[in-house]
Each structure stands twice: as structure tokens, then as C-alpha cells.
Design a protein around this motif. Structure first.
Motif, PDB file in Angstrom:
ATOM      1  N   VAL A 140     -26.334  43.381  -8.626  1.00  0.00           N
ATOM      2  CA  VAL A 140     -27.790  43.551  -8.744  1.00  0.00           C
ATOM      3  C   VAL A 140     -28.149  44.716  -9.655  1.00  0.00           C
ATOM      4  O   VAL A 140     -29.323  45.048  -9.793  1.00  0.00           O
ATOM      5  CB  VAL A 140     -28.421  43.757  -7.345  1.00  0.00           C
ATOM      6  CG1 VAL A 140     -28.262  42.506  -6.502  1.00  0.00           C
ATOM      7  CG2 VAL A 140     -27.820  44.967  -6.655  1.00  0.00           C
ATOM      8  N   ALA A 146     -23.915  48.017  -6.914  1.00  0.00           N
ATOM      9  CA  ALA A 146     -24.733  47.335  -5.908  1.00  0.00           C
ATOM     10  C   ALA A 146     -24.544  45.831  -6.047  1.00  0.00           C
ATOM     11  O   ALA A 146     -24.659  45.270  -7.145  1.00  0.00           O
ATOM     12  CB  ALA A 146     -26.196  47.713  -6.061  1.00  0.00           C
ATOM     13  N   ARG A 148     -25.196  41.873  -3.914  1.00  0.00           N
ATOM     14  CA  ARG A 148     -25.924  41.154  -2.870  1.00  0.00           C
ATOM     15  C   ARG A 148     -25.022  40.060  -2.301  1.00  0.00           C
ATOM     16  O   ARG A 148     -24.535  39.197  -3.046  1.00  0.00           O
ATOM     17  CB  ARG A 148     -27.201  40.537  -3.403  1.00  0.00           C
ATOM     18  CG  ARG A 148     -27.947  39.716  -2.322  1.00  0.00           C
ATOM     19  CD  ARG A 148     -29.201  39.059  -2.857  1.00  0.00           C
ATOM     20  NE  ARG A 148     -30.227  40.045  -3.165  1.00  0.00           N
ATOM     21  CZ  ARG A 148     -30.633  40.329  -4.400  1.00  0.00           C
ATOM     22  NH1 ARG A 148     -30.069  39.714  -5.447  1.00  0.00           N
ATOM     23  NH2 ARG A 148     -31.571  41.237  -4.611  1.00  0.00           N
ATOM     24  N   SER A 150     -24.887  36.835   0.020  1.00  0.00           N
ATOM     25  CA  SER A 150     -25.733  35.776   0.587  1.00  0.00           C
ATOM     26  C   SER A 150     -24.821  34.701   1.194  1.00  0.00           C
ATOM     27  O   SER A 150     -23.774  34.365   0.625  1.00  0.00           O
ATOM     28  CB  SER A 150     -26.622  35.151  -0.486  1.00  0.00           C
ATOM     29  OG  SER A 150     -27.444  36.132  -1.100  1.00  0.00           O
ATOM     30  N   GLN A 204     -28.427  37.507   4.298  1.00  0.00           N
ATOM     31  CA  GLN A 204     -28.096  38.244   3.083  1.00  0.00           C
ATOM     32  C   GLN A 204     -28.229  39.741   3.319  1.00  0.00           C
ATOM     33  O   GLN A 204     -28.933  40.189   4.207  1.00  0.00           O
ATOM     34  CB  GLN A 204     -28.975  37.820   1.907  1.00  0.00           C
ATOM     35  CG  GLN A 204     -30.428  38.168   2.048  1.00  0.00           C
ATOM     36  CD  GLN A 204     -31.226  37.821   0.803  1.00  0.00           C
ATOM     37  OE1 GLN A 204     -30.709  37.225  -0.160  1.00  0.00           O
ATOM     38  NE2 GLN A 204     -32.489  38.197   0.782  1.00  0.00           N
ATOM     39  N   ALA A 205     -27.518  40.508   2.470  1.00  0.00           N
ATOM     40  CA  ALA A 205     -27.568  41.964   2.537  1.00  0.00           C
ATOM     41  C   ALA A 205     -27.119  42.514   1.187  1.00  0.00           C
ATOM     42  O   ALA A 205     -26.315  41.904   0.467  1.00  0.00           O
ATOM     43  CB  ALA A 205     -26.670  42.488   3.647  1.00  0.00           C
ATOM     44  N   VAL A 206     -27.665  43.686   0.849  1.00  0.00           N
ATOM     45  CA  VAL A 206     -27.276  44.389  -0.380  1.00  0.00           C
ATOM     46  C   VAL A 206     -26.385  45.554   0.018  1.00  0.00           C
ATOM     47  O   VAL A 206     -26.706  46.307   0.943  1.00  0.00           O
ATOM     48  CB  VAL A 206     -28.518  44.888  -1.147  1.00  0.00           C
ATOM     49  CG1 VAL A 206     -28.094  45.699  -2.368  1.00  0.00           C
ATOM     50  CG2 VAL A 206     -29.389  43.719  -1.565  1.00  0.00           C
TER      51      VAL A 206
END
Length: 224
Positions: A140, A146, A148, A150, A204-206
């Protein structure tokens, strides 16, 4: 003549005294002898003859007759029914979920038994009923720190299941492990604690990997 009369007359005082002393000593000796004689006791009465012992086969017959008594048989039958009922309720409470999963038609008689046994009808923890339908891990930012995550989780079971934890393992170009992290469902945006039968949920998470050399990943679902 006087001398003879004196000799044949009454004894003098000294002689009488000696006679009295001898008499008293004999009386004392007789009293001591009487006191030292052991007291005579009556011989003990002969013991009563012992009762004859009951033969073993008679005792066994009496014992068998007691077990065949109607009241004993009724009590045993009632105890057997109570124990059988308790075992059925306990087995229903412990194994109603796998029984219902294996034989769905059994739910018709499992439900009333569960109400009596107090079964826990909440969502189950069956990891075999869950599957990851799709997943992705994309950058990202330009630096690649970073990323993501999903994924779509599906419940393939016939009943609601508790959402599992997700383990993400990051690997480098050689397949070596760069980092590993465990996510709880709420960390992936889940607002529910369970997933209905046949339903799907997108999570989802970053995350900041801190390593630009991440090129691969694996996902595992499990219950802590």
C-alpha cells in the motif's frame, strides 16, 4: 494326811494360769487354720451345646430367595431405568453436536433431549468446517513496508461456527520465514463472533512488515 489332801486338792494359782494360756493359744491356732482354708466354690455349670452351623447350600438358597423377592426386583428395575436415563441425557449433552452433524434427521429427537439435558446450542468450534475461499497480500506504499491482507472466510458446516484466529506467515524469496503474526477476528474488522452455516465473511488488515524483501505468505486458521 494333810499333805495328801493338799496334793489331791484344787490346783494352785500358777497352774491354773498356765492352763488358761494353753487354752487361749489353741483357740488362736484353730481360728488361724479356719481363716486360711480356701473358700469352697460350686463347680461351674457345663456349657450349653453350640448350635449346629447352617449348611452352605442353605445359606445360598436363602440369599437367592432374597434377591428374587418382588420388592427387591422392583427396586433394581427402577435403579436401572434411572441410570439408563441419566446416561442418555449425559451422552446427548456431550455428543449431540457430532450426532446432529453426522445424521441431520436426528435433530427431531435430539432437540427435546437437549432441552432436558441443558445442551449448549451456541456456535461450535469446528475448524474443519471453515475454509479460506480467497486471500491477497498487496503493498500500500512505495517502500513496500505497509501491506494489506485481505481474505474471505467461508463456513461450510451445517451450523454456526465460531470465527477462528488467523495466522499469517511472511516469507522471502528463498522461502525463509521473515515474520509471523496472529490476528484475532476483531483485528481483521469482524463485527461478529460467529459465522452462520453456509455464510462468508470478508476480512482485512493493514500491517507494517518492516521488511521490503517479503515475496510470499501463508495463512492458517485455528482456534487458540
Amino acid at each position: 494326811m494333810d499333805a495328801d489332801a493338799g496334793a489331791s486338792g484344787e490346783p494352785t494359782g500358777d497352774v491354773a494360769a498356765h492352763a488358761d494360756v494353753a487354752g487361749s493359744e489353741g483357740a488362736c491356732a484353730a481360728a488361724v487354720t479356719t481363716a486360711l482354708e480356701p473358700a469352697r466354690s460350686e463347680p461351674p455349670a457345663p456349657d450349653a451345646p453350640e448350635a449346629a452351623e447352617t449348611p452352605a447350600f442353605v445359606r445360598e438358597a436363602e440369599r437367592a430367595a432374597r434377591w428374587r423377592a418382588p420388592e427387591v426386583r422392583a427396586a433394581l428395575a427402577a435403579a436401572a431405568l434411572l441410570l439408563t436415563g441419566a446416561a442418555v441425557l449425559q451422552g446427548t449433552r456431550a455428543f449431540h453436536e457430532p450426532i446432529a452433524h453426522q445424521w441431520p434427521a436426528a435433530r427431531t429427537w435430539l432437540e427435546p433431549l437437549c432441552r432436558m439435558a441443558g445442551c449448549d446450542d451456541g456456535p461450535r468450534r469446528r475448524i474443519a468446517g471453515l475454509s479460506v475461499e480467497s486471500s491477497s497480500l498487496v503493498k500500500v506504499d512505495d517502500r513496500g513496508h505497509a501491506m494489506r491482507l485481505s481474505l474471505v472466510l467461508r463456513n461450510r458446516d451445517r451450523q454456526p461456527l465460531v470465527l477462528p484466529a488467523i495466522e499469517l506467515t511472511l516469507t522471502d524469496v528463498y522461502g525463509g520465514i521473515v515474520a509471523r503474526k496472529v490476528f484475532e477476528p476483531r483485528e481483521l474488522g469482524a463485527r461478529v463472533a460467529s459465522l452462520d452455516a453456509g455464510a462468508e465473511i470478508a476480512l482485512q488488515a493493514v500491517l507494517d512488515t518492516g521488511e521490503p524483501r517479503v515475496v510470499g505468505y501463508t495463512i492458517e486458521v485455528f482456534y487458540p
